[in-house]
Scaffold this motif. Structure first.
Motif, PDB file in Angstrom:
ATOM      1  N   TRP A 235       0.832  -1.211   0.000  1.00 19.79           N
ATOM      2  CA  TRP A 235       0.000   0.000   0.000  1.00 19.79           C
ATOM      3  C   TRP A 235       0.861   1.254   0.000  1.00 19.79           C
ATOM      4  CZ3 TRP A 235      -5.074   0.427  -0.825  1.00 19.79           C
ATOM      5  CH2 TRP A 235      -5.696   1.653  -0.536  1.00 19.79           C
ATOM      6  N   GLN A 236       0.377   2.262  -0.734  1.00 25.41           N
ATOM      7  CA  GLN A 236       1.025   3.573  -0.730  1.00 25.41           C
ATOM      8  C   GLN A 236      -0.032   4.630  -0.456  1.00 25.41           C
ATOM      9  OE1 GLN A 236       3.160   4.165  -4.396  1.00 25.41           O
ATOM     10  NE2 GLN A 236       4.412   2.311  -4.150  1.00 25.41           N
ATOM     11  N   ASP A 237       0.376   5.692   0.211  1.00 24.95           N
ATOM     12  CA  ASP A 237      -0.575   6.762   0.542  1.00 24.95           C
ATOM     13  C   ASP A 237      -1.242   7.292  -0.721  1.00 24.95           C
ATOM     14  OD1 ASP A 237      -0.008   6.534   3.203  1.00 24.95           O
ATOM     15  OD2 ASP A 237       1.488   8.156   3.234  1.00 24.95           O
ATOM     16  N   GLY A 238      -2.533   7.470  -0.650  1.00 20.76           N
ATOM     17  CA  GLY A 238      -3.287   7.977  -1.783  1.00 20.76           C
ATOM     18  C   GLY A 238      -3.722   6.897  -2.761  1.00 20.76           C
ATOM     19  N   GLN A 239      -3.336   5.677  -2.478  1.00 16.90           N
ATOM     20  CA  GLN A 239      -3.692   4.580  -3.388  1.00 16.90           C
ATOM     21  C   GLN A 239      -5.172   4.245  -3.265  1.00 16.90           C
ATOM     22  OE1 GLN A 239      -1.068   1.168  -3.170  1.00 16.90           O
ATOM     23  NE2 GLN A 239      -2.727  -0.243  -3.698  1.00 16.90           N
ATOM     24  N   THR A 240      -5.784   3.895  -4.385  1.00 16.17           N
ATOM     25  CA  THR A 240      -7.196   3.490  -4.370  1.00 16.17           C
ATOM     26  C   THR A 240      -7.399   2.087  -4.944  1.00 16.17           C
ATOM     27  OG1 THR A 240      -7.549   4.543  -6.518  1.00 16.17           O
ATOM     28  CG2 THR A 240      -7.998   5.867  -4.546  1.00 16.17           C
ATOM     29  N   GLU A 241      -6.428   1.615  -5.793  1.00 16.71           N
ATOM     30  CA  GLU A 241      -6.603   0.301  -6.412  1.00 16.71           C
ATOM     31  C   GLU A 241      -6.489  -0.803  -5.376  1.00 16.71           C
ATOM     32  OE1 GLU A 241      -4.228   2.424  -7.206  1.00 16.71           O
ATOM     33  OE2 GLU A 241      -4.704   3.219  -9.187  1.00 16.71           O
ATOM     34  N   LYS A 242      -7.421  -1.758  -5.463  1.00 14.26           N
ATOM     35  CA  LYS A 242      -7.387  -2.911  -4.560  1.00 14.26           C
ATOM     36  C   LYS A 242      -6.886  -4.168  -5.279  1.00 14.26           C
ATOM     37  CE  LYS A 242      -8.729  -0.339  -1.322  1.00 14.26           C
ATOM     38  NZ  LYS A 242     -10.010  -0.390  -0.607  1.00 14.26           N
ATOM     39  N   ILE A 243      -6.704  -4.048  -6.591  1.00 13.73           N
ATOM     40  CA  ILE A 243      -6.082  -5.135  -7.362  1.00 13.73           C
ATOM     41  C   ILE A 243      -4.900  -4.525  -8.106  1.00 13.73           C
ATOM     42  CG2 ILE A 243      -6.351  -6.841  -9.202  1.00 13.73           C
ATOM     43  CD1 ILE A 243      -9.311  -6.967  -8.538  1.00 13.73           C
ATOM     44  N   ILE A 244      -3.715  -4.950  -7.735  1.00 15.10           N
ATOM     45  CA  ILE A 244      -2.489  -4.373  -8.281  1.00 15.10           C
ATOM     46  C   ILE A 244      -1.901  -5.342  -9.303  1.00 15.10           C
ATOM     47  CG2 ILE A 244      -0.182  -3.529  -7.731  1.00 15.10           C
ATOM     48  CD1 ILE A 244      -1.200  -3.058  -4.853  1.00 15.10           C
ATOM     49  N   GLU A 245      -1.800  -4.885 -10.535  1.00 14.56           N
ATOM     50  CA  GLU A 245      -1.140  -5.689 -11.568  1.00 14.56           C
ATOM     51  C   GLU A 245       0.366  -5.457 -11.453  1.00 14.56           C
ATOM     52  OE1 GLU A 245      -2.469  -7.853 -13.558  1.00 14.56           O
ATOM     53  OE2 GLU A 245      -4.547  -7.458 -12.971  1.00 14.56           O
ATOM     54  N   ASN A 246       1.088  -6.523 -11.223  1.00 14.58           N
ATOM     55  CA  ASN A 246       2.526  -6.391 -11.063  1.00 14.58           C
ATOM     56  C   ASN A 246       3.202  -6.135 -12.406  1.00 14.58           C
ATOM     57  OD1 ASN A 246       5.045  -6.478  -9.714  1.00 14.58           O
ATOM     58  ND2 ASN A 246       5.335  -8.587 -10.431  1.00 14.58           N
ATOM     59  N   LYS A 247       4.099  -5.191 -12.420  1.00 16.46           N
ATOM     60  CA  LYS A 247       4.846  -4.862 -13.634  1.00 16.46           C
ATOM     61  C   LYS A 247       6.342  -4.958 -13.355  1.00 16.46           C
ATOM     62  CE  LYS A 247       1.205  -1.830 -15.369  1.00 16.46           C
ATOM     63  NZ  LYS A 247       0.842  -0.449 -15.822  1.00 16.46           N
ATOM     64  N   GLY A 248       6.711  -6.116 -12.814  1.00 17.55           N
ATOM     65  CA  GLY A 248       8.120  -6.359 -12.521  1.00 17.55           C
ATOM     66  C   GLY A 248       8.580  -5.803 -11.200  1.00 17.55           C
ATOM     67  N   LEU A 249       7.649  -5.271 -10.387  1.00 13.92           N
ATOM     68  CA  LEU A 249       8.046  -4.646  -9.123  1.00 13.92           C
ATOM     69  C   LEU A 249       8.259  -5.669  -8.020  1.00 13.92           C
ATOM     70  CD1 LEU A 249       8.558  -1.938  -7.680  1.00 13.92           C
ATOM     71  CD2 LEU A 249       6.105  -1.884  -7.109  1.00 13.92           C
ATOM     72  N   TYR A 250       7.486  -6.759  -8.034  1.00  8.47           N
ATOM     73  CA  TYR A 250       7.524  -7.726  -6.925  1.00  8.47           C
ATOM     74  C   TYR A 250       7.910  -9.127  -7.400  1.00  8.47           C
ATOM     75  CZ  TYR A 250       4.844  -4.084  -4.508  1.00  8.47           C
ATOM     76  OH  TYR A 250       4.427  -2.893  -3.962  1.00  8.47           O
ATOM     77  N   LYS A 251       8.590  -9.830  -6.515  1.00  6.39           N
ATOM     78  CA  LYS A 251       8.892 -11.252  -6.677  1.00  6.39           C
ATOM     79  C   LYS A 251       8.676 -11.939  -5.345  1.00  6.39           C
ATOM     80  CE  LYS A 251      12.534 -10.879 -10.253  1.00  6.39           C
ATOM     81  NZ  LYS A 251      11.918 -11.719 -11.297  1.00  6.39           N
ATOM     82  N   VAL A 252       8.492 -13.244  -5.385  1.00  6.86           N
ATOM     83  CA  VAL A 252       8.416 -14.023  -4.145  1.00  6.86           C
ATOM     84  C   VAL A 252       9.420 -15.165  -4.232  1.00  6.86           C
ATOM     85  CG1 VAL A 252       5.990 -13.465  -3.731  1.00  6.86           C
ATOM     86  CG2 VAL A 252       6.591 -15.550  -4.994  1.00  6.86           C
ATOM     87  N   ALA A 253       9.810 -15.666  -3.057  1.00  5.70           N
ATOM     88  CA  ALA A 253      10.739 -16.799  -2.983  1.00  5.70           C
ATOM     89  C   ALA A 253      10.201 -17.807  -1.991  1.00  5.70           C
ATOM     90  CB  ALA A 253      12.124 -16.319  -2.568  1.00  5.70           C
ATOM     91  N   VAL A 254      10.240 -19.078  -2.385  1.00  9.75           N
ATOM     92  CA  VAL A 254       9.843 -20.163  -1.489  1.00  9.75           C
ATOM     93  C   VAL A 254      11.027 -21.104  -1.329  1.00  9.75           C
ATOM     94  CG1 VAL A 254       7.381 -20.038  -2.035  1.00  9.75           C
ATOM     95  CG2 VAL A 254       8.874 -21.469  -3.432  1.00  9.75           C
ATOM     96  N   GLY A 255      11.030 -21.865  -0.255  1.00  8.96           N
ATOM     97  CA  GLY A 255      12.147 -22.762   0.017  1.00  8.96           C
ATOM     98  C   GLY A 255      13.416 -22.020   0.384  1.00  8.96           C
ATOM     99  N   LYS A 256      13.276 -20.768   0.900  1.00 10.00           N
ATOM    100  CA  LYS A 256      14.437 -19.943   1.229  1.00 10.00           C
ATOM    101  C   LYS A 256      14.812 -20.079   2.703  1.00 10.00           C
ATOM    102  CE  LYS A 256      16.282 -16.791  -0.481  1.00 10.00           C
ATOM    103  NZ  LYS A 256      17.716 -16.766  -0.862  1.00 10.00           N
ATOM    104  N   PHE A 257      16.124 -19.956   2.968  1.00 12.03           N
ATOM    105  CA  PHE A 257      16.627 -19.934   4.335  1.00 12.03           C
ATOM    106  C   PHE A 257      17.376 -18.636   4.603  1.00 12.03           C
ATOM    107  CE2 PHE A 257      20.226 -20.990   7.248  1.00 12.03           C
ATOM    108  CZ  PHE A 257      19.474 -21.161   8.399  1.00 12.03           C
ATOM    109  N   THR A 258      18.187 -18.223   3.624  1.00 14.74           N
ATOM    110  CA  THR A 258      18.892 -16.954   3.786  1.00 14.74           C
ATOM    111  C   THR A 258      18.049 -15.812   3.228  1.00 14.74           C
ATOM    112  OG1 THR A 258      20.031 -17.338   1.682  1.00 14.74           O
ATOM    113  CG2 THR A 258      21.175 -18.017   3.669  1.00 14.74           C
ATOM    114  N   ARG A 259      18.366 -14.622   3.639  1.00 16.67           N
ATOM    115  CA  ARG A 259      17.553 -13.450   3.328  1.00 16.67           C
ATOM    116  C   ARG A 259      17.673 -13.022   1.865  1.00 16.67           C
ATOM    117  NH1 ARG A 259      15.528  -9.530   6.694  1.00 16.67           N
ATOM    118  NH2 ARG A 259      15.007  -7.546   5.676  1.00 16.67           N
ATOM    119  N   GLY A 260      18.873 -13.011   1.292  1.00 16.67           N
ATOM    120  CA  GLY A 260      19.097 -12.469  -0.042  1.00 16.67           C
ATOM    121  C   GLY A 260      18.422 -13.272  -1.144  1.00 16.67           C
ATOM    122  N   ILE A 261      17.823 -12.556  -2.111  1.00 18.54           N
ATOM    123  CA  ILE A 261      17.116 -13.230  -3.199  1.00 18.54           C
ATOM    124  C   ILE A 261      18.083 -13.882  -4.177  1.00 18.54           C
ATOM    125  CG2 ILE A 261      17.054 -11.241  -4.744  1.00 18.54           C
ATOM    126  CD1 ILE A 261      14.183 -12.045  -5.475  1.00 18.54           C
TER     127      ILE A 261
END
Length: 685
Positions: free
Chosen positions: A468-494
């Motif tokens: 969330w960012q201040d002033g935001q109204t969208e409740k469905i955010i289409e990702n445009k390369g801004l976010y990634k997720v990692a599973v099976g991780k132990f260390t912090r760095g991606i």
């Protein structure tokens, strides 16, 4: 003119050490049209059943090299009596014969042992006109006749295949008698003489006595001059080498029968067999489409397309006089292969004739497939798994369908060890649903910003304020390369792949609860669902947590829950390793009453707390992480880290109660957990 044509496969148990190839050059199709063959055997050139006559015609017409190694007995003789001048066969006079061979005057090579054996193996008879041949006697007792010869009553030894063929080879004619030939059976394409001999069908009423008794010219209404051949030319073996100069022969005193009828340009149609591809047998580079017309005496080769199982060797067939392919194959060469089988929830074992094969490639008919749920999966609704076996059938279809198993939620597949303030190091597999959420920075890299909990192979639950960012109204955010997720991780760095189970995945979109308005709404409804474009691979280190869809369970104050994260430690530094902690549960009212400094406004109706005044707890960097509790030996997601009072030093934090958002979660889950995970947003509202 053409009087008689034969092509025979000679049966023998004696193999030559060095079988010589035969190359016959050009031939008049007029001659070949009258190759009415006596079939004395069946041969298999290139491993396929084909009549000997076809193979000889093929060699003559195409100029292909015949090798006796292509026949079952490894010895081939193509003998043809042709036009008297023999102008259509040319043998090279500049080519030398091997040491074991005798060279005919006109250039052909024959076996040296064939000299002076009483038979004209050279067409010009030069093998029998040698000085050393004088005094050669072909008569003898039965003991000195070869086993494959016939002993004439007059004493000569003749080839056993020359009996009952219409021409007297024995001086006394004992090879063409009623007693010898009466039991003879002639094929339908031959004419049977009265005394039993077999001659070509076109011998009937052609003006030449081909039967020894002349019965082929009986009851003929056309008045012709009937001539009895004086001598039957000897069979000749095919020359060893091609040539360019025709041999010369003495003129023949044989009368000329009626002229040959004109030749019809006959053709055969390339078959249309599913999965088969056809080429000319002497040019496998040119594909012949089904329906293509192929000239008479041409030969085609049948192979199989890709993804078709070839049930036997490639097959050869020839276009013959009756405009049909010979031989006729009634079996199917190319069988459909079954489609590859893959599953993200099943272990698949494929075998063929007892040998293990790959299920992920097309399978040939007869392959057996045994599926079973992966160790991390089970059948829906706790059903018992009954072993089944699928078979790849001849029509290219599997005998049944694969079933689906669902990932086991809330299970730990690795034994825990005693292990974010005052937290202990965790290992992969001890919270396999844990997910790291990363956001792109200005250095073309990604920073860890929050935690999340996997609830299906392509959905994870986190906190809304992470996106969330201040002033935001969208409740469905289409990702445009801004976010990634990692599973099976132990260390912090991606950029660190911790183990074989680690997976880094782009985010497709993010759904935020419709009533979330950030800090202006006191972070009420602080929950979000991360949608992935693919399903992650489930393993012992990556599997979903359970969701209490029916809200059957409730927690009591003091019950301890498990949480993991990379948040700040008691030393106020972000942890580089995944930590875990166990926190006691604090219900909504108890938690709200703990605050009188205004922070109680952030303990909205969909919140509860967990932690203690001293000991383990959550801190900055742990937002979005899931707090889980054990019910029926499975871990259930109860809360998502939302906020913490910045004015206190204890480890107590406020969590969004997942149970109060089950209906909203279910709608998203049902729309994205099917095979089609790219449904449009319109389906969700």
């Amino acid at each position: 003119m053409l009087s008689r044509n034969e092509c025979r496969v000679q049966e023998t148990t004696t193999f030559l050490e060095d079988m010589r190839p035969v190359n016959v050059a050009t031939v008049s199709t007029r001659c070949v049209q009258y190759l009415n063959i006596q079939f004395t055997n069946t041969m298999r050139p290139y491993g396929h059943p084909i009549l000997p006559s076809l193979f000889c015609i093929y060699a003559v017409l195409t100029g292909s090299i015949l090798s006796a190694q292509n026949t079952p007995d490894r010895r081939l003789s193509c003998s043809m009596l042709v036009f008297e001048d023999l102008h259509y066969v040319n043998f090279s006079t500049s080519f030398s014969c091997p040491s074991y061979a005798f060279r005919c005057k006109y250039g052909a090579c024959i076996d040296r042992n064939f000299k002076c054996d009483g038979k004209r193996d050279c067409i010009d008879g030069s093998d029998e006109n040698l000085p050393e041949c004088k005094g050669h006697v072909t008569t003898g007792s039965g003991s000195n006749c070869p086993s494959d010869h016939f002993k004439c009553k007059s004493g000569e030894c003749i080839d056993s295949t020359s009996t009952c063929d219409g021409t007297k080879e024995c001086k006394d004619g004992s090879d063409e008698t009623h007693d010898l030939c009466k039991q003879n059976k002639c094929p339908s394409f031959l004419f049977k003489c009265k005394y039993g001999a077999c001659v070509t069908k076109d011998s009937k009423c052609n003006g030449v006595k081909n039967c020894a008794d002349g019965s082929d010219e009986d009851q003929c209404h056309t008045v012709t001059t009937v001539v009895t051949p004086i001598h039957k030319p000897s069979q000749t073996r095919p020359p060893t080498h091609p040539s360019t100069h025709p041999p010369s022969y003495p003129p023949s005193n044989k009368p000329t029968p009626a002229p040959l009828p004109p030749i019809k340009n006959k053709k055969c149609t390339v078959p249309n067999a599913e999965g088969s591809v056809y080429t000319y047998s002497n040019n496998n580079q040119t594909l012949l489409s089904p329906g293509t017309k192929v000239n008479q005496y041409d030969f085609i080769l049948e192979n199989c397309k890709a993804n078709y199982y070839q049930a036997g060797p490639a097959r050869v067939r020839g276009c013959m006089d009756n405009e049909v392919w010979t031989p006729v194959f009634t079996d199917i060469l190319c069988l459909k292969m079954c489609s590859p089988m893959m599953s993200d929830s099943l272990n698949l074992l494929c075998t063929f004739n007892g040998d293990i094969t790959s299920c992920s490639k097309p399978s040939q008919p007869g392959t057996k497939l045994k599926p079973s749920c992966k160790p991390t999966h089970s059948l829906p609704n706790a059903q018992d798994e009954t072993p089944i076996e699928l078979t790849c059938q001849q029509d290219g279809q599997w005998s049944g369908q694969l079933y689906k198993c669902v990932p086991d939620c809330g299970r730990l597949f690795i034994n825990s060890m005693p292990l974010i303030s005052n937290g202990n190091l965790t290992r992969y597999g001890e919270a396999p649903w844990n997910t790291g959420v990363y956001r792109a920075n200005t250095n073309n890299s990604f920073d860890l910003i929050c935690g999340a909990s996997l609830i299906s192979p392509n959905l994870a639950v986190s906190a809304a304020h992470c996106f969330w960012q201040d002033g935001q109204t969208e409740k469905i955010i289409e990702n445009k390369g801004l976010y990634k997720v990692a599973v099976g991780k132990f260390t912090r760095g991606i950029d660190i792949k911790d183990n074989e189970f680690t997976q880094i995945v782009d985010v497709e979109r993010i759904h935020i609860e419709s009533k979330y308005y950030g800090s202006s709404g006191f972070h009420a409804e602080d929950i979000a669902v991360i949608v992935l474009p693919i399903k992650v691979t489930i393993s012992i280190a990556v599997s979903p947590v359970c969701v209490d869809w029916k809200v059957r369970y409730s927690e009591q104050n003091g019950a301890t829950g498990l949480i993991v994260g990379w948040g700040k430690t008691e030393n106020a530094v972000l942890s580089s390793k995944l930590l875990q902690a166990k926190l006691p549960y604090i219900d909504h009212m108890t938690c709200r009453n703990m605050y009188t400094n205004g922070f109680e406004l952030f303990v909205t109706s969909d919140k509860f707390c967990a932690g203690s005044k001293i000991g383990q707890g959550v801190h900055e960097g742990d937002s979005g992480a899931g707090l889980t509790f054990v019910h029926s030996n499975l871990y259930y997601l109860a809360g998502v880290v939302s906020v913490k009072d910045p004015n206190t030093n204890d480890s107590i934090a406020v969590f969004t109660d997942v149970g109060q958002h089950v209906s909203w979660l279910r709608n998203i889950y049902l729309n994205y957990s099917n095979d089609n995970i790219s449904r449009t947003i319109k389906l969700l509202h």
